[in-house]
Write a protein that holds these residues in place. Sequence first.
Motif, short mmCIF file in Angstrom:
data_model
loop_
_atom_site.label_atom_id
_atom_site.label_comp_id
_atom_site.label_asym_id
_atom_site.label_seq_id
_atom_site.Cartn_x
_atom_site.Cartn_y
_atom_site.Cartn_z
N ALA A 204 -26.83 10.89 35.31
CA ALA A 204 -25.48 10.72 35.84
C ALA A 204 -24.62 11.93 35.52
N ARG A 205 -24.71 12.40 34.29
CA ARG A 205 -23.93 13.56 33.88
C ARG A 205 -24.35 14.82 34.64
N HIS A 206 -25.68 14.99 34.80
CA HIS A 206 -26.19 16.16 35.51
C HIS A 206 -25.74 16.15 36.97
N LEU A 207 -25.83 15.00 37.63
CA LEU A 207 -25.41 14.92 39.03
C LEU A 207 -23.92 15.19 39.17
N ALA A 208 -23.12 14.68 38.24
CA ALA A 208 -21.68 14.90 38.31
C ALA A 208 -21.34 16.38 38.12
N GLN A 209 -22.09 17.06 37.27
CA GLN A 209 -21.82 18.48 37.02
C GLN A 209 -22.25 19.36 38.18
N THR A 210 -23.32 18.97 38.87
CA THR A 210 -23.87 19.81 39.93
C THR A 210 -23.39 19.42 41.33
N HIS A 211 -22.73 18.26 41.45
CA HIS A 211 -22.26 17.80 42.76
C HIS A 211 -20.82 17.30 42.62
N SER A 212 -19.90 18.22 42.50
CA SER A 212 -18.49 17.85 42.39
C SER A 212 -18.07 17.07 43.63
N GLY A 213 -17.42 15.94 43.41
CA GLY A 213 -16.96 15.13 44.53
C GLY A 213 -17.89 13.99 44.89
N TRP A 214 -19.11 13.97 44.33
CA TRP A 214 -20.02 12.86 44.60
C TRP A 214 -19.51 11.58 43.93
N ASN A 215 -19.77 10.46 44.58
CA ASN A 215 -19.46 9.14 44.02
C ASN A 215 -20.73 8.64 43.33
N ILE A 216 -20.74 8.65 42.00
CA ILE A 216 -21.92 8.30 41.20
C ILE A 216 -21.60 7.05 40.40
N ALA A 217 -22.51 6.08 40.42
CA ALA A 217 -22.28 4.82 39.72
C ALA A 217 -23.46 4.46 38.83
N VAL A 218 -23.15 4.06 37.60
CA VAL A 218 -24.14 3.50 36.68
C VAL A 218 -23.79 2.02 36.54
N VAL A 219 -24.74 1.16 36.88
CA VAL A 219 -24.46 -0.27 37.00
C VAL A 219 -25.42 -1.05 36.11
N MET A 220 -24.93 -2.15 35.56
CA MET A 220 -25.74 -2.99 34.66
C MET A 220 -25.24 -4.43 34.73
N PHE A 221 -25.97 -5.34 34.13
CA PHE A 221 -25.58 -6.75 34.08
C PHE A 221 -24.77 -7.07 32.83
N ARG A 272 -20.77 -8.61 57.58
CA ARG A 272 -19.47 -7.93 57.64
C ARG A 272 -19.62 -6.43 57.73
N GLY A 273 -20.71 -5.92 57.13
CA GLY A 273 -20.97 -4.48 57.13
C GLY A 273 -20.72 -3.85 55.78
N ILE A 274 -21.79 -3.50 55.06
CA ILE A 274 -21.66 -2.86 53.75
C ILE A 274 -21.61 -1.35 53.95
N PRO A 275 -20.50 -0.70 53.58
CA PRO A 275 -20.41 0.75 53.82
C PRO A 275 -21.26 1.54 52.83
N ARG A 276 -21.85 2.63 53.31
CA ARG A 276 -22.62 3.52 52.43
C ARG A 276 -21.63 4.55 51.87
N VAL A 277 -21.09 4.25 50.70
CA VAL A 277 -20.01 5.07 50.14
C VAL A 277 -20.37 5.67 48.79
N VAL A 278 -21.60 5.44 48.31
CA VAL A 278 -22.01 5.93 46.99
C VAL A 278 -23.13 6.95 47.17
N ASP A 279 -23.06 8.04 46.41
CA ASP A 279 -24.05 9.11 46.55
C ASP A 279 -25.25 8.93 45.64
N ALA A 280 -25.08 8.22 44.55
CA ALA A 280 -26.20 7.97 43.63
C ALA A 280 -25.89 6.73 42.82
N VAL A 281 -26.88 5.85 42.68
CA VAL A 281 -26.75 4.64 41.87
C VAL A 281 -27.83 4.65 40.81
N LEU A 282 -27.44 4.37 39.57
CA LEU A 282 -28.38 4.28 38.46
C LEU A 282 -28.21 2.91 37.82
#
Length: 531
Positions: A204-221, A272-282
Amino acid sequence: MTDASPAESLLRRAVVSLRGRPDALLISADGHERPDLILIDRWAGMYAIEFEPNGNTIEDRAPFVRLNRKRAELRETLGDLASSGVGAVVVLGAAKGRFLGTQTANHTALAIEDLDDPTWPDLLPARPIDEPTFQAIVDRVAPAVVFTRRGREGAADPGAIDREGFRIQLDAAPAATALGPVEDVAVITGPPGNGKTLLLAARARHLAQTHSGWNIAVVMFNRALVPYVAGLVGDPSVTVMTVGKFAHQLGFRIDFEGGVAASRELARARARGIPRVVDAVLVDEVQDMDPAWLHFLLDVVRPGRGGVVLAGDPAQSLYRESDLNDVLRGRSVVHHALVRPYRSTKPILNVASALSPSSPVVGIEWSPDGEPVDLIWASSWSGQAACIAWEIGTMVADGHRKPGDIAVLVTQRRGTLGRLRAALDAEAIPYEVIDHTNVAQFDPAAPTVKLLTVHSGKGHEFPVVVLLGLEALPVGGDAEARQRERVGFVGTTRAKDQLLISYTRQNPYLERLIALGDDIRRWTWPDDYEV
Protein backbone atom coordinates in the motif's frame (compact mmCIF):
# COMPACT_ATOMS: atom_id res chain seq x y z
CA MET A 1 -6.61 2.26 -19.35
CA THR A 2 -3.56 2.42 -17.13
CA ASP A 3 -1.28 5.27 -16.18
CA ALA A 4 1.68 2.99 -15.50
CA SER A 5 5.03 4.46 -16.54
CA PRO A 6 7.12 2.70 -19.23
CA ALA A 7 9.47 1.38 -16.53
CA GLU A 8 6.51 0.01 -14.51
CA SER A 9 5.12 -1.68 -17.62
CA LEU A 10 8.56 -3.23 -18.13
CA LEU A 11 8.56 -4.52 -14.54
CA ARG A 12 5.11 -6.00 -15.00
CA ARG A 13 6.15 -7.80 -18.16
CA ALA A 14 9.37 -9.10 -16.63
CA VAL A 15 7.75 -10.27 -13.38
CA VAL A 16 5.01 -12.13 -15.24
CA SER A 17 7.60 -13.99 -17.29
CA LEU A 18 9.57 -15.02 -14.18
CA ARG A 19 6.63 -16.57 -12.33
CA GLY A 20 7.61 -20.02 -11.20
CA ARG A 21 11.36 -19.39 -11.60
CA PRO A 22 12.86 -20.27 -8.21
CA ASP A 23 15.44 -18.06 -6.51
CA ALA A 24 14.79 -15.03 -8.72
CA LEU A 25 13.73 -11.59 -7.53
CA LEU A 26 13.03 -8.36 -9.41
CA ILE A 27 13.04 -5.12 -7.41
CA SER A 28 11.77 -1.84 -8.81
CA ALA A 29 13.52 1.48 -8.25
CA ASP A 30 12.94 3.26 -4.94
CA GLY A 31 14.75 6.44 -6.01
CA HIS A 32 16.31 8.14 -9.00
CA GLU A 33 19.76 6.97 -7.93
CA ARG A 34 18.74 3.31 -8.37
CA PRO A 35 18.45 1.40 -11.66
CA ASP A 36 14.90 0.99 -13.00
CA LEU A 37 15.05 -2.69 -12.02
CA ILE A 38 17.43 -4.89 -10.06
CA LEU A 39 17.55 -8.59 -10.91
CA ILE A 40 18.86 -10.92 -8.21
CA ASP A 41 19.01 -14.48 -9.54
CA ARG A 42 20.80 -17.38 -7.89
CA TRP A 43 22.18 -18.60 -11.25
CA ALA A 44 22.35 -15.53 -13.47
CA GLY A 45 23.70 -13.29 -10.69
CA MET A 46 22.92 -9.66 -9.95
CA TYR A 47 22.08 -7.18 -12.71
CA ALA A 48 21.18 -3.52 -12.83
CA ILE A 49 18.59 -2.93 -15.56
CA GLU A 50 17.81 0.40 -17.23
CA PHE A 51 14.95 1.05 -19.63
CA GLU A 52 15.55 3.26 -22.67
CA PRO A 53 12.03 3.77 -24.16
CA ASN A 54 13.24 5.12 -27.52
CA GLY A 55 16.43 3.07 -27.77
CA ASN A 56 16.88 0.80 -30.74
CA THR A 57 20.64 0.27 -31.03
CA ILE A 58 23.42 -0.95 -28.79
CA GLU A 59 25.65 1.78 -30.26
CA ASP A 60 23.93 4.44 -28.15
CA ARG A 61 26.24 4.84 -25.14
CA ALA A 62 24.08 7.30 -23.16
CA PRO A 63 21.91 4.72 -21.31
CA PHE A 64 24.99 2.63 -20.44
CA VAL A 65 26.75 5.71 -19.03
CA ARG A 66 23.67 6.56 -16.98
CA LEU A 67 23.41 2.99 -15.74
CA ASN A 68 27.11 2.85 -14.80
CA ARG A 69 26.58 5.73 -12.36
CA LYS A 70 23.68 3.89 -10.75
CA ARG A 71 25.68 0.65 -10.61
CA ALA A 72 28.41 2.47 -8.69
CA GLU A 73 25.87 3.55 -6.07
CA LEU A 74 24.49 0.03 -5.91
CA ARG A 75 27.95 -1.49 -5.43
CA GLU A 76 28.57 0.98 -2.60
CA THR A 77 25.31 -0.10 -0.96
CA LEU A 78 26.28 -3.76 -1.26
CA GLY A 79 29.85 -3.39 0.01
CA ASP A 80 31.55 -6.78 0.24
CA LEU A 81 28.42 -8.47 -1.11
CA ALA A 82 29.27 -7.04 -4.55
CA SER A 83 32.35 -9.24 -4.90
CA SER A 84 30.67 -11.28 -7.66
CA GLY A 85 29.96 -8.08 -9.58
CA VAL A 86 26.89 -6.21 -10.75
CA GLY A 87 26.13 -6.63 -14.42
CA ALA A 88 24.47 -4.00 -16.61
CA VAL A 89 21.49 -4.51 -18.92
CA VAL A 90 19.80 -1.89 -21.06
CA VAL A 91 16.38 -2.74 -22.44
CA LEU A 92 15.85 -0.95 -25.75
CA GLY A 93 12.18 -0.04 -26.01
CA ALA A 94 12.13 0.66 -29.75
CA ALA A 95 14.17 -2.38 -30.82
CA LYS A 96 12.44 -5.12 -32.77
CA GLY A 97 12.91 -8.87 -32.54
CA ARG A 98 14.70 -10.95 -29.96
CA PHE A 99 18.08 -10.80 -28.21
CA LEU A 100 20.27 -8.08 -29.72
CA GLY A 101 23.65 -9.29 -28.53
CA THR A 102 26.33 -8.61 -25.95
CA GLN A 103 29.00 -5.97 -26.30
CA THR A 104 31.05 -6.95 -23.25
CA ALA A 105 30.63 -9.26 -20.27
CA ASN A 106 29.23 -6.34 -18.26
CA HIS A 107 27.19 -4.50 -20.92
CA THR A 108 24.20 -6.32 -22.37
CA ALA A 109 21.27 -5.06 -24.42
CA LEU A 110 17.89 -6.76 -24.63
CA ALA A 111 14.77 -6.10 -26.62
CA ILE A 112 11.40 -6.00 -24.86
CA GLU A 113 10.37 -9.20 -26.62
CA ASP A 114 13.19 -11.01 -24.81
CA LEU A 115 11.38 -10.44 -21.51
CA ASP A 116 8.44 -12.59 -22.61
CA ASP A 117 10.69 -15.66 -22.42
CA PRO A 118 10.93 -16.93 -18.80
CA THR A 119 14.51 -18.02 -19.48
CA TRP A 120 15.66 -14.48 -20.34
CA PRO A 121 18.03 -14.28 -17.30
CA ASP A 122 19.89 -17.22 -18.85
CA LEU A 123 20.79 -14.97 -21.79
CA LEU A 124 22.94 -12.90 -19.45
CA PRO A 125 26.58 -13.72 -18.66
CA ALA A 126 26.28 -16.01 -15.63
CA ARG A 127 27.73 -15.09 -12.23
CA PRO A 128 26.03 -17.52 -9.78
CA ILE A 129 25.35 -16.44 -6.17
CA ASP A 130 25.34 -18.88 -3.25
CA GLU A 131 22.25 -19.05 -1.05
CA PRO A 132 23.59 -17.09 1.99
CA THR A 133 24.86 -14.30 -0.26
CA PHE A 134 21.57 -14.26 -2.17
CA GLN A 135 19.60 -13.73 1.06
CA ALA A 136 22.08 -11.12 2.31
CA ILE A 137 21.81 -9.15 -0.96
CA VAL A 138 18.00 -9.22 -0.79
CA ASP A 139 18.13 -7.91 2.77
CA ARG A 140 20.49 -5.12 1.73
CA VAL A 141 18.77 -3.80 -1.41
CA ALA A 142 15.06 -4.18 -0.64
CA PRO A 143 14.55 -1.53 2.09
CA ALA A 144 11.02 -0.72 0.94
CA VAL A 145 9.74 -3.71 2.90
CA VAL A 146 11.64 -3.08 6.13
CA PHE A 147 9.62 -1.99 9.15
CA THR A 148 11.37 -0.36 12.08
CA ARG A 149 10.44 -1.80 15.47
CA ARG A 150 11.51 -0.80 18.92
CA GLY A 151 13.74 -3.15 20.86
CA ARG A 152 12.40 -4.52 24.14
CA GLU A 153 14.16 -4.77 27.47
CA GLY A 154 13.79 -7.83 29.63
CA ALA A 155 16.05 -10.36 31.37
CA ALA A 156 13.30 -12.96 31.96
CA ASP A 157 13.65 -13.97 28.32
CA PRO A 158 17.40 -13.62 27.67
CA GLY A 159 17.10 -14.07 23.91
CA ALA A 160 14.36 -11.49 23.41
CA ILE A 161 16.52 -8.56 22.35
CA ASP A 162 18.60 -10.53 19.86
CA ARG A 163 15.49 -12.28 18.57
CA GLU A 164 13.54 -9.12 17.95
CA GLY A 165 16.39 -6.94 16.78
CA PHE A 166 15.34 -3.59 15.46
CA ARG A 167 13.88 -4.57 12.10
CA ILE A 168 11.64 -7.17 10.55
CA GLN A 169 12.88 -7.94 7.03
CA LEU A 170 10.61 -9.80 4.66
CA ASP A 171 12.26 -12.46 2.52
CA ALA A 172 12.53 -12.52 -1.27
CA ALA A 173 9.08 -13.90 -2.08
CA PRO A 174 7.13 -11.31 -0.02
CA ALA A 175 9.39 -8.52 -1.30
CA ALA A 176 8.60 -9.42 -4.90
CA THR A 177 4.89 -9.51 -4.12
CA ALA A 178 4.94 -6.23 -2.22
CA LEU A 179 6.76 -4.30 -4.92
CA GLY A 180 5.77 -6.10 -8.10
CA PRO A 181 2.70 -5.57 -10.28
CA VAL A 182 -0.55 -7.50 -9.86
CA GLU A 183 -2.44 -8.05 -13.11
CA ASP A 184 -5.77 -8.99 -11.51
CA VAL A 185 -5.74 -10.91 -8.20
CA ALA A 186 -2.89 -12.16 -6.00
CA VAL A 187 -3.62 -14.54 -3.12
CA ILE A 188 -1.04 -14.71 -0.33
CA THR A 189 -1.20 -17.52 2.19
CA GLY A 190 1.12 -18.64 4.94
CA PRO A 191 1.46 -19.53 8.61
CA PRO A 192 0.89 -17.01 11.41
CA GLY A 193 3.62 -14.44 11.89
CA ASN A 194 5.28 -14.59 8.47
CA GLY A 195 4.67 -11.00 7.45
CA LYS A 196 1.38 -11.07 5.54
CA THR A 197 0.09 -7.87 7.15
CA LEU A 198 3.51 -6.22 6.82
CA LEU A 199 3.51 -7.16 3.15
CA LEU A 200 0.11 -5.54 2.57
CA ALA A 201 1.23 -2.39 4.36
CA ALA A 202 4.45 -2.29 2.33
CA ARG A 203 2.53 -2.69 -0.92
CA ALA A 204 0.00 0.00 0.00
CA ARG A 205 2.78 2.40 0.91
CA HIS A 206 4.76 1.58 -2.24
CA LEU A 207 1.74 2.10 -4.51
CA ALA A 208 0.91 5.40 -2.82
CA GLN A 209 4.47 6.64 -3.29
CA THR A 210 4.73 5.61 -6.94
CA HIS A 211 1.17 6.50 -8.05
CA SER A 212 0.21 9.89 -6.68
CA GLY A 213 -3.54 10.34 -6.92
CA TRP A 214 -4.43 6.64 -6.88
CA ASN A 215 -7.30 5.55 -4.64
CA ILE A 216 -5.78 2.72 -2.56
CA ALA A 217 -7.71 0.81 0.10
CA VAL A 218 -6.65 -1.71 2.75
CA VAL A 219 -9.73 -3.54 3.99
CA MET A 220 -10.34 -6.04 6.80
CA PHE A 221 -13.11 -7.51 8.95
CA ASN A 222 -11.64 -6.98 12.43
CA ARG A 223 -12.12 -3.40 13.68
CA ALA A 224 -9.31 -3.82 16.21
CA LEU A 225 -6.82 -4.20 13.36
CA VAL A 226 -7.62 -0.89 11.64
CA PRO A 227 -5.46 1.51 13.72
CA TYR A 228 -2.59 -0.99 13.79
CA VAL A 229 -2.52 -1.45 10.01
CA ALA A 230 -2.99 2.28 9.43
CA GLY A 231 0.11 2.88 11.55
CA LEU A 232 2.09 0.35 9.52
CA VAL A 233 1.05 1.98 6.24
CA GLY A 234 1.89 5.43 7.59
CA ASP A 235 0.31 7.25 4.64
CA PRO A 236 -2.93 9.19 5.18
CA SER A 237 -3.73 9.02 1.46
CA VAL A 238 -4.35 5.26 1.83
CA THR A 239 -7.80 4.25 3.07
CA VAL A 240 -7.65 1.70 5.92
CA MET A 241 -11.00 0.53 7.27
CA THR A 242 -13.40 -2.36 7.79
CA VAL A 243 -15.26 -3.73 4.78
CA GLY A 244 -18.62 -2.55 6.15
CA LYS A 245 -17.44 1.01 6.59
CA PHE A 246 -15.70 0.93 3.19
CA ALA A 247 -18.93 -0.10 1.44
CA HIS A 248 -20.90 2.54 3.36
CA GLN A 249 -18.39 5.22 2.32
CA LEU A 250 -19.10 4.33 -1.31
CA GLY A 251 -22.85 4.63 -0.69
CA PHE A 252 -23.69 0.92 -0.34
CA ARG A 253 -24.71 -1.41 2.45
CA ILE A 254 -23.39 -4.97 2.42
CA ASP A 255 -24.67 -6.72 5.55
CA PHE A 256 -21.83 -6.99 8.06
CA GLU A 257 -23.12 -10.33 9.35
CA GLY A 258 -22.57 -11.89 5.93
CA GLY A 259 -24.52 -14.86 4.65
CA VAL A 260 -27.79 -14.69 2.71
CA ALA A 261 -28.52 -11.08 3.70
CA ALA A 262 -25.15 -9.91 2.38
CA SER A 263 -25.69 -11.81 -0.89
CA ARG A 264 -29.08 -10.08 -1.37
CA GLU A 265 -27.56 -6.67 -0.76
CA LEU A 266 -24.73 -7.42 -3.17
CA ALA A 267 -27.31 -8.26 -5.86
CA ARG A 268 -29.10 -4.97 -5.18
CA ALA A 269 -25.82 -3.06 -5.34
CA ARG A 270 -24.92 -4.67 -8.67
CA ALA A 271 -28.37 -3.88 -10.07
CA ARG A 272 -27.89 -0.28 -9.03
CA GLY A 273 -24.39 -0.26 -10.50
CA ILE A 274 -21.15 -0.52 -8.48
CA PRO A 275 -18.69 2.12 -9.73
CA ARG A 276 -15.06 1.14 -10.35
CA VAL A 277 -13.49 3.93 -8.30
CA VAL A 278 -10.58 2.19 -6.54
CA ASP A 279 -7.15 1.62 -8.10
CA ALA A 280 -5.91 -1.07 -5.72
CA VAL A 281 -7.52 -3.11 -2.94
CA LEU A 282 -5.58 -5.06 -0.32
CA VAL A 283 -7.50 -7.39 1.99
CA ASP A 284 -6.07 -8.62 5.29
CA GLU A 285 -7.32 -11.76 7.08
CA VAL A 286 -9.23 -12.76 3.94
CA GLN A 287 -10.31 -16.06 5.53
CA ASP A 288 -12.75 -14.04 7.69
CA MET A 289 -14.40 -12.29 4.73
CA ASP A 290 -17.84 -13.28 3.50
CA PRO A 291 -18.01 -14.11 -0.25
CA ALA A 292 -20.43 -11.24 -0.87
CA TRP A 293 -17.99 -8.75 0.62
CA LEU A 294 -15.17 -10.06 -1.56
CA HIS A 295 -17.32 -9.86 -4.69
CA PHE A 296 -18.10 -6.24 -3.82
CA LEU A 297 -14.41 -5.42 -3.37
CA LEU A 298 -13.52 -7.08 -6.69
CA ASP A 299 -16.25 -5.04 -8.41
CA VAL A 300 -14.94 -1.63 -7.28
CA VAL A 301 -11.38 -2.03 -8.67
CA ARG A 302 -10.37 -0.35 -11.90
CA PRO A 303 -8.75 -2.88 -14.23
CA GLY A 304 -5.13 -2.43 -15.27
CA ARG A 305 -4.09 -0.59 -12.11
CA GLY A 306 -2.93 -2.07 -8.80
CA GLY A 307 -5.19 -5.12 -8.76
CA VAL A 308 -6.47 -6.95 -5.69
CA VAL A 309 -4.24 -8.67 -3.10
CA LEU A 310 -5.89 -11.10 -0.67
CA ALA A 311 -3.82 -12.23 2.32
CA GLY A 312 -4.79 -14.79 4.93
CA ASP A 313 -4.49 -18.22 6.50
CA PRO A 314 -7.42 -20.70 6.45
CA ALA A 315 -6.13 -22.22 9.70
CA GLN A 316 -6.96 -18.93 11.46
CA SER A 317 -10.58 -18.67 10.28
CA LEU A 318 -12.74 -17.84 13.32
CA TYR A 319 -15.95 -16.50 11.79
CA ARG A 320 -16.85 -18.51 8.69
CA GLU A 321 -15.63 -21.15 6.26
CA SER A 322 -15.69 -19.64 2.75
CA ASP A 323 -14.62 -21.11 -0.56
CA LEU A 324 -12.19 -18.56 -1.98
CA ASN A 325 -11.85 -20.57 -5.20
CA ASP A 326 -15.55 -20.09 -5.84
CA VAL A 327 -15.27 -16.34 -5.34
CA LEU A 328 -12.33 -16.07 -7.73
CA ARG A 329 -13.64 -18.37 -10.44
CA GLY A 330 -12.98 -16.80 -13.85
CA ARG A 331 -10.38 -14.34 -12.52
CA SER A 332 -6.68 -14.29 -13.34
CA VAL A 333 -5.18 -15.37 -10.00
CA VAL A 334 -1.56 -15.68 -8.91
CA HIS A 335 -0.86 -17.60 -5.67
CA HIS A 336 2.04 -16.85 -3.32
CA ALA A 337 2.73 -19.24 -0.44
CA LEU A 338 4.93 -17.76 2.30
CA VAL A 339 6.77 -20.29 4.46
CA ARG A 340 8.84 -18.36 7.00
CA PRO A 341 7.10 -17.56 10.30
CA TYR A 342 9.05 -14.60 11.69
CA ARG A 343 7.02 -13.73 14.76
CA SER A 344 6.73 -16.58 17.24
CA THR A 345 9.39 -18.85 18.71
CA LYS A 346 9.67 -22.57 17.96
CA PRO A 347 8.10 -23.68 21.29
CA ILE A 348 5.11 -21.37 20.73
CA LEU A 349 4.56 -22.66 17.18
CA ASN A 350 4.93 -26.28 18.32
CA VAL A 351 2.19 -25.60 20.87
CA ALA A 352 -0.01 -24.04 18.17
CA SER A 353 0.53 -27.05 15.91
CA ALA A 354 -0.42 -29.42 18.73
CA LEU A 355 -3.67 -27.49 19.19
CA SER A 356 -4.47 -27.75 15.48
CA PRO A 357 -3.11 -31.08 14.22
CA SER A 358 -5.16 -30.82 11.02
CA SER A 359 -3.41 -27.52 10.12
CA PRO A 360 0.08 -27.60 11.65
CA VAL A 361 2.29 -24.56 11.24
CA VAL A 362 4.64 -24.91 8.27
CA GLY A 363 8.16 -23.52 8.31
CA ILE A 364 8.77 -23.89 12.06
CA GLU A 365 12.42 -24.60 11.27
CA TRP A 366 12.73 -20.95 10.18
CA SER A 367 11.36 -19.59 13.46
CA PRO A 368 13.65 -18.36 16.27
CA ASP A 369 14.48 -20.38 19.36
CA GLY A 370 12.92 -19.31 22.64
CA GLU A 371 11.78 -20.17 26.15
CA PRO A 372 9.43 -23.13 26.76
CA VAL A 373 5.72 -22.39 27.09
CA ASP A 374 4.53 -22.22 30.72
CA LEU A 375 1.47 -24.39 31.44
CA ILE A 376 -0.03 -23.44 34.82
CA TRP A 377 -2.72 -25.33 36.74
CA ALA A 378 -4.91 -23.62 39.33
CA SER A 379 -7.87 -25.06 41.22
CA SER A 380 -10.39 -22.48 39.93
CA TRP A 381 -10.76 -19.64 37.44
CA SER A 382 -10.35 -17.20 40.31
CA GLY A 383 -7.08 -19.00 41.11
CA GLN A 384 -6.04 -18.66 37.47
CA ALA A 385 -6.72 -14.91 37.61
CA ALA A 386 -4.70 -14.54 40.84
CA CYS A 387 -1.81 -16.49 39.32
CA ILE A 388 -1.87 -14.38 36.13
CA ALA A 389 -1.78 -11.18 38.16
CA TRP A 390 1.15 -12.49 40.20
CA GLU A 391 3.06 -13.50 37.05
CA ILE A 392 2.50 -10.11 35.41
CA GLY A 393 3.27 -8.18 38.59
CA THR A 394 6.55 -10.06 39.01
CA MET A 395 7.62 -9.46 35.40
CA VAL A 396 6.94 -5.75 35.72
CA ALA A 397 8.40 -5.32 39.21
CA ASP A 398 11.64 -7.06 38.24
CA GLY A 399 11.95 -4.97 35.10
CA HIS A 400 11.75 -8.04 32.89
CA ARG A 401 8.72 -6.66 31.05
CA LYS A 402 6.66 -3.51 30.80
CA PRO A 403 2.85 -3.57 31.08
CA GLY A 404 2.57 -2.65 27.40
CA ASP A 405 4.43 -5.84 26.42
CA ILE A 406 1.73 -8.10 27.86
CA ALA A 407 -1.73 -9.21 26.72
CA VAL A 408 -4.17 -11.54 28.45
CA LEU A 409 -6.37 -13.28 25.89
CA VAL A 410 -9.57 -15.02 26.95
CA THR A 411 -11.57 -17.53 24.94
CA GLN A 412 -14.80 -16.17 26.38
CA ARG A 413 -15.69 -12.98 28.23
CA ARG A 414 -18.19 -14.48 30.65
CA GLY A 415 -16.57 -15.54 33.90
CA THR A 416 -13.09 -14.26 33.00
CA LEU A 417 -12.80 -10.48 32.69
CA GLY A 418 -14.34 -9.68 36.10
CA ARG A 419 -11.95 -12.05 37.85
CA LEU A 420 -8.95 -10.71 35.93
CA ARG A 421 -9.81 -7.08 36.68
CA ALA A 422 -10.15 -7.75 40.41
CA ALA A 423 -6.83 -9.64 40.51
CA LEU A 424 -4.93 -6.96 38.53
CA ASP A 425 -6.44 -4.20 40.68
CA ALA A 426 -5.21 -6.02 43.79
CA GLU A 427 -1.66 -5.98 42.35
CA ALA A 428 -1.98 -2.33 41.20
CA ILE A 429 -1.15 -3.32 37.61
CA PRO A 430 -2.23 -0.82 34.91
CA TYR A 431 -4.52 -2.47 32.37
CA GLU A 432 -7.28 -1.78 29.89
CA VAL A 433 -10.13 -3.93 28.66
CA ILE A 434 -10.59 -3.91 24.89
CA ASP A 435 -14.25 -4.35 23.92
CA HIS A 436 -16.80 -3.02 21.41
CA THR A 437 -16.73 0.44 23.03
CA ASN A 438 -13.06 1.13 22.31
CA VAL A 439 -11.87 -1.50 19.84
CA ALA A 440 -11.67 1.03 16.99
CA GLN A 441 -9.11 3.03 19.01
CA PHE A 442 -7.14 0.00 20.16
CA ASP A 443 -3.46 0.87 20.47
CA PRO A 444 -1.31 -2.23 21.12
CA ALA A 445 1.62 0.03 22.06
CA ALA A 446 -0.23 1.72 24.94
CA PRO A 447 1.65 1.30 28.29
CA THR A 448 -0.97 -1.02 29.80
CA VAL A 449 -1.67 -4.73 30.01
CA LYS A 450 -4.34 -5.55 27.41
CA LEU A 451 -7.34 -7.71 28.38
CA LEU A 452 -9.21 -8.88 25.30
CA THR A 453 -10.80 -11.83 23.60
CA VAL A 454 -8.85 -13.93 21.13
CA HIS A 455 -11.17 -12.64 18.40
CA SER A 456 -10.27 -9.01 19.16
CA GLY A 457 -6.57 -9.88 19.31
CA LYS A 458 -6.61 -11.53 15.90
CA GLY A 459 -3.97 -10.07 13.59
CA HIS A 460 -2.06 -8.48 16.47
CA GLU A 461 1.13 -9.60 18.17
CA PHE A 462 2.45 -9.17 21.71
CA PRO A 463 5.82 -10.02 23.30
CA VAL A 464 4.04 -11.88 26.12
CA VAL A 465 0.64 -13.56 25.91
CA VAL A 466 -1.29 -15.21 28.72
CA LEU A 467 -4.12 -17.44 27.47
CA LEU A 468 -7.02 -18.17 29.82
CA GLY A 469 -9.93 -20.45 28.96
CA LEU A 470 -8.42 -23.04 26.63
CA GLU A 471 -10.21 -25.70 28.65
CA ALA A 472 -13.59 -24.21 27.69
CA LEU A 473 -13.20 -24.83 23.95
CA PRO A 474 -15.22 -27.64 22.35
CA VAL A 475 -13.49 -30.46 20.52
CA GLY A 476 -14.56 -31.66 17.06
CA GLY A 477 -18.08 -31.54 15.71
CA ASP A 478 -19.71 -29.27 13.12
CA ALA A 479 -18.31 -26.23 11.30
CA GLU A 480 -19.11 -23.90 14.21
CA ALA A 481 -17.22 -26.16 16.61
CA ARG A 482 -14.25 -26.24 14.22
CA GLN A 483 -14.17 -22.45 14.25
CA ARG A 484 -14.12 -22.52 18.04
CA GLU A 485 -11.26 -25.00 17.94
CA ARG A 486 -9.20 -22.49 15.98
CA VAL A 487 -9.46 -20.03 18.86
CA GLY A 488 -6.64 -21.81 20.69
CA PHE A 489 -4.48 -21.82 17.57
CA VAL A 490 -5.00 -18.09 16.96
CA GLY A 491 -4.59 -17.17 20.63
CA THR A 492 -1.26 -18.93 21.08
CA THR A 493 0.20 -17.51 17.86
CA ARG A 494 -0.37 -13.93 19.04
CA ALA A 495 2.67 -14.46 21.32
CA LYS A 496 6.09 -13.53 20.00
CA ASP A 497 8.46 -14.46 22.83
CA GLN A 498 6.66 -15.85 25.86
CA LEU A 499 3.40 -17.76 26.23
CA LEU A 500 1.68 -18.74 29.47
CA ILE A 501 -1.44 -20.92 29.46
CA SER A 502 -3.52 -21.31 32.62
CA TYR A 503 -6.13 -24.01 33.20
CA THR A 504 -8.21 -25.74 35.85
CA ARG A 505 -9.41 -28.92 34.19
CA GLN A 506 -7.90 -30.98 31.44
CA ASN A 507 -9.39 -31.59 28.03
CA PRO A 508 -7.90 -33.07 24.81
CA TYR A 509 -6.15 -29.75 24.03
CA LEU A 510 -4.32 -29.72 27.34
CA GLU A 511 -3.43 -33.39 26.98
CA ARG A 512 -1.77 -32.66 23.62
CA LEU A 513 0.27 -29.86 25.19
CA ILE A 514 1.39 -31.95 28.16
CA ALA A 515 2.74 -34.51 25.69
CA LEU A 516 5.07 -31.99 24.04
CA GLY A 517 7.97 -32.57 26.40
CA ASP A 518 10.73 -29.94 26.40
CA ASP A 519 8.56 -27.27 24.76
CA ILE A 520 6.40 -27.15 27.92
CA ARG A 521 7.13 -26.23 31.55
CA ARG A 522 4.40 -27.26 34.01
CA TRP A 523 3.57 -25.40 37.21
CA THR A 524 0.95 -25.59 39.97
CA TRP A 525 -0.57 -22.48 41.58
CA PRO A 526 0.20 -21.59 44.32
CA ASP A 527 2.35 -24.57 45.38
CA ASP A 528 5.23 -23.82 43.02
CA TYR A 529 5.21 -20.08 43.72
CA GLU A 530 6.83 -18.00 46.44
CA VAL A 531 3.68 -16.03 47.16
